[in-house]
Enzyme design. Structure first.
Site, short mmCIF file in Angstrom:
data_model
loop_
_atom_site.label_atom_id
_atom_site.label_comp_id
_atom_site.label_asym_id
_atom_site.label_seq_id
_atom_site.Cartn_x
_atom_site.Cartn_y
_atom_site.Cartn_z
N SER A 252 11.79 5.23 15.55
CA SER A 252 10.34 4.90 16.29
C SER A 252 10.94 4.85 17.45
O SER A 252 11.02 3.47 18.11
CB SER A 252 9.78 3.77 15.63
OG SER A 252 9.36 4.35 14.29
N LEU A 253 10.82 5.38 18.54
CA LEU A 253 11.47 5.31 19.81
C LEU A 253 10.22 4.62 20.96
O LEU A 253 10.31 3.66 21.11
CB LEU A 253 11.88 6.63 20.71
CG LEU A 253 12.54 6.48 21.93
CD1 LEU A 253 13.61 5.63 21.68
CD2 LEU A 253 12.60 8.11 22.40
N HIS A 254 9.07 5.36 21.08
CA HIS A 254 7.76 4.78 21.68
C HIS A 254 7.88 4.25 23.19
O HIS A 254 6.93 4.23 23.74
CB HIS A 254 7.32 3.59 20.74
CG HIS A 254 7.02 3.82 19.18
ND1 HIS A 254 6.50 5.14 18.96
CD2 HIS A 254 7.44 3.21 18.17
CE1 HIS A 254 6.21 4.86 17.54
NE2 HIS A 254 6.76 3.81 17.08
N ASN B 190 -3.61 4.53 16.44
CA ASN B 190 -4.51 4.31 15.47
C ASN B 190 -4.81 2.80 15.70
O ASN B 190 -4.15 2.03 15.65
CB ASN B 190 -4.04 4.74 14.04
CG ASN B 190 -3.81 5.96 13.59
OD1 ASN B 190 -4.53 7.04 14.17
ND2 ASN B 190 -2.57 6.36 13.46
N CYS C 269 1.18 -2.29 16.00
CA CYS C 269 1.16 -2.05 14.63
C CYS C 269 0.50 -3.04 13.71
O CYS C 269 0.95 -4.31 13.62
CB CYS C 269 2.54 -1.89 14.00
SG CYS C 269 2.96 -1.89 12.21
N CYS D 178 -1.11 6.06 10.17
CA CYS D 178 0.16 5.24 10.62
C CYS D 178 -0.24 3.92 11.38
O CYS D 178 -0.99 3.76 12.30
CB CYS D 178 0.80 6.22 11.63
SG CYS D 178 1.55 7.62 11.29
N CYS E 257 6.41 -7.28 7.27
CA CYS E 257 7.37 -6.81 8.23
C CYS E 257 8.10 -7.90 8.87
O CYS E 257 7.30 -8.71 9.36
CB CYS E 257 7.16 -5.56 9.04
SG CYS E 257 8.33 -5.04 9.87
N GLU F 164 1.03 -1.13 -0.01
CA GLU F 164 -0.08 0.19 0.12
C GLU F 164 0.72 1.27 0.05
O GLU F 164 2.14 1.04 0.62
CB GLU F 164 -1.06 0.06 1.09
CG GLU F 164 -1.95 -1.02 1.25
CD GLU F 164 -2.89 -1.21 2.53
OE1 GLU F 164 -4.15 -1.38 2.22
OE2 GLU F 164 -2.29 -1.25 3.54
N CYS G 231 6.14 -4.96 15.94
CA CYS G 231 5.83 -4.16 17.13
C CYS G 231 4.36 -4.19 17.53
O CYS G 231 3.67 -4.35 16.52
CB CYS G 231 6.00 -2.70 16.70
SG CYS G 231 7.67 -2.50 15.93
N SER H 124 12.18 6.31 8.05
CA SER H 124 11.72 5.83 9.55
C SER H 124 12.26 4.70 9.80
O SER H 124 11.77 3.53 8.98
CB SER H 124 10.35 6.11 9.89
OG SER H 124 9.87 5.44 11.09
N CYS I 105 3.60 8.62 1.52
CA CYS I 105 4.06 7.55 2.58
C CYS I 105 4.09 6.29 1.63
O CYS I 105 3.23 5.60 1.23
CB CYS I 105 3.07 7.22 3.59
SG CYS I 105 3.47 6.30 4.69
N1 SAH Z 1 8.79 0.40 10.12
C1 SAH Z 1 9.19 1.61 10.22
C2 SAH Z 1 8.62 2.68 9.38
C3 SAH Z 1 7.06 2.16 9.22
S1 SAH Z 1 5.79 2.61 10.47
C4 SAH Z 1 9.42 2.02 11.56
O1 SAH Z 1 8.78 1.42 12.54
O2 SAH Z 1 9.67 3.25 12.09
C5 SAH Z 1 5.55 4.63 10.52
C6 SAH Z 1 5.22 4.77 12.02
O3 SAH Z 1 3.92 4.57 12.24
C7 SAH Z 1 6.33 4.23 13.04
O4 SAH Z 1 6.82 5.17 14.06
C8 SAH Z 1 5.41 3.33 13.69
O5 SAH Z 1 6.03 2.86 14.85
C9 SAH Z 1 4.15 3.88 13.86
N2 SAH Z 1 2.86 3.14 14.13
C10 SAH Z 1 3.01 1.79 13.76
N3 SAH Z 1 1.50 1.37 14.26
C11 SAH Z 1 0.96 2.55 14.64
C12 SAH Z 1 -0.46 2.71 15.41
N4 SAH Z 1 -1.38 1.92 15.35
N5 SAH Z 1 -0.78 3.98 15.67
C13 SAH Z 1 0.14 5.10 15.35
N6 SAH Z 1 1.42 4.50 14.87
C14 SAH Z 1 1.90 3.56 14.45
FE1 SF4 Z 2 7.42 -2.99 11.06
FE2 SF4 Z 2 7.60 -0.48 11.59
FE3 SF4 Z 2 5.36 -1.84 12.00
FE4 SF4 Z 2 7.48 -2.28 13.66
S1 SF4 Z 2 6.05 -0.27 13.33
S2 SF4 Z 2 6.13 -3.78 12.75
S3 SF4 Z 2 8.90 -1.98 12.21
S4 SF4 Z 2 6.20 -1.67 10.12
#
Ligand code: SAH
Ligand code: SF4
Length: 410
Positions: free
Chosen positions: A261-263, A340, A134, A383, A127, A107, A131, A239, A120
């Site tokens: 992506s620290l989180h 999200n 995600c 995201c 992947c 996508e 995470c 990212s 984007c």
């Molecule tokens: N794999 C890479 C880039 C893709 S994700 C990464 O992890 O950085 C883009 C961003 O969206 C990342 O910061 C990811 O952690 C965040 N993300 C993933 N799932 C999400 C969700 N459900 N709600 C908000 N942000 C999310």
């Molecule tokens: Fe993969 Fe980024 Fe999603 Fe983590 S946040 S599962 S690295 S796409």
């Protein structure tokens, strides 16, 4: 050293030039029989037609002699990813479901804003990482996208937005130069009614770009080439979830803006929600950020921080975030992303009040911490909501197989 080839074989024997660099086009022409001088010259012309003009039809390439156009059309094509579905959100965000030649779905999302338009882009189908918050992370990795499939997303977006330059080549050349000049100035995006909507690219679609390093690098080099799409590296952000060993190479060989992506700010929580943390911990990651050579004030690193209710959103978390950024003297900005939701997710988004309080604490320490407005949630384009049919299909298939097994056993 031979340039690695990125050619996808086709049933009709023709070669798809989409995504190839100038030297790769040159080598392809030479292999098809052109001499060295011709290959070099024609590669230059083709590169311009492909990436600056967006042309896919050899017969329209008017600065090539007619027999040469026919010779090319018989051997090559200029492809595009196949569009399976295109959706538009009520906030204007657009999402495309794309399909590769071998039937893999991925996508891309376009997010229009008042002063910019951001594409984007996905780097993988699925992947390898998972995470917890995600949606893409619930897919297995199907495969890496090729440079052609990555560049193809940008080309397709330009097609869809009607943004290829028109008019004569000479007029284009001067317009292109003016656009490039404007690009150098961060504060004056050349966003006009009839101008470009697509001004920025973020590698934040499906997949971990640093686990598909070479293809992402080669694709972005094509995207940044001044004779083609000519997007400034200042307008591209990659990212990563924290693939520490690849970060120095990313700085050196790609040089675009970095988002991390620290989180979470404790080992316990980050280990849980961003499992790559068990391999490369927070301190190691922040050191790599400090070393990212371009990490100066003009090019701050962006930390992405998803706001998860009662998980990573306390005042203590905010204070620890500030402490860490200070400890490593990082010229950083923090993007707070409201979580999200997606079907089956185990988390909830923090309350707006909590997000505000968190943001204020970070702001008060002198670190910019804007809260991102979720975009495209209604079409699952925000995201972390991307997940393609590739895996839904295989999941359906798995269910069917399980059912058959049940029946057989019964
Ligand atoms: N794999 C890479 C880039 C893709 S994700 C990464 O992890 O950085 C883009 C961003 O969206 C990342 O910061 C990811 O952690 C965040 N993300 C993933 N799932 C999400 C969700 N459900 N709600 C908000 N942000 C999310
Ligand atoms: Fe993969 Fe980024 Fe999603 Fe983590 S946040 S599962 S690295 S796409």
């Amino acid at each position: 050293m031979p340039v690695p080839r990125a050619v996808t074989p086709r049933d009709d024997g023709r070669i798809d030039l989409l995504g190839l660099s100038r030297p790769q086009i040159r080598d392809t022409l030479a292999e098809a029989g052109l001499d060295e001088k011709q290959s070099k010259l024609r590669a230059k012309q083709l590169f311009h037609w492909l990436y600056h003009r967006g042309e896919t039809d050899f017969t329209a390439m008017t600065d090539l002699a007619k027999p040469m156009r026919e010779w090319m059309a018989a051997r090559f094509i200029v492809g595009r990813p196949q569009v399976v579905e295109a959706q538009v959100s009520n906030d204007g965000t657009r999402k495309w479901l794309l399909r590769s030649d071998d039937g893999q779905d991925y996508e891309m999302v376009f997010i229009p804003d008042a002063d910019r338009g951001t594409l984007c882009v996905s780097s993988q189908v699925g992947c390898t990482l998972n995470c917890r918050f995600c949606h893409t992370g619930t897919m297995r990795l199907v495969r890496n996208l090729t440079p052609g499939e990555i560049v193809g997303q940008v080309m397709l977006a330009r097609d869809a937005l009607g943004e290829w330059p028109r008019g004569t080549m000479a007029a284009d050349a001067s317009a292109g130069a003016a656009a490039n000049d404007a690009d150098e100035d961060e504060d004056s995006p050349h966003y006009t009614a009839d101008g470009r909507l697509l001004t920025n690219i973020v590698m934040m679609g499906m997949g971990e770009p640093l686990y598909n390093f070479e293809n992402v690098r080669d694709a972005l080099k094509v995207v940044m080439d001044g004779d083609g799409l000519a997007l400034s590296k200042r307008r591209i952000t990659l990212s990563t979830s924290g693939v520490v060993p690849m970060m120095a190479r990313a700085a050196e060989e790609i040089g675009v803006n970095l988002a991390v992506s620290l989180h979470a700010v404790t080992k316990e929580v980050r280990d849980e929600i961003v499992p790559i943390n068990r391999k490369y911990g927070i301190e190691e990651l922040l050191q790599a950020c400090a070393d990212y050579p371009k990490a100066n004030n003009a090019r701050r690193i962006t930390f992405e921080y998803v706001m998860l209710k009662d998980k990573n959103d306390s005042d203590d978390d905010a204070r620890e975030l500030v402490r860490l950024i200070r400890k490593y003297k990082l010229p950083a900005k923090v993007n707070l992303i409201p979580f999200n939701p997606w079907p089956g997710a185990n988390y909830e988004c923090s309350t707006p009040e909590r997000i505000r309080a968190f943001s204020n604490l970070v702001f008060e320490a002198g670190i910019s911490a804007p809260v991102r407005t979720p975009r495209g949630r209604d079409i699952m384009a925000a995201c972390g909501q991307l997940k393609s049919a590739s895996e839904k299909k295989s999941r359906a298939e798995l269910d069917r197989l399980a059912e058959e097994k049940q029946l057989a056993l019964g």
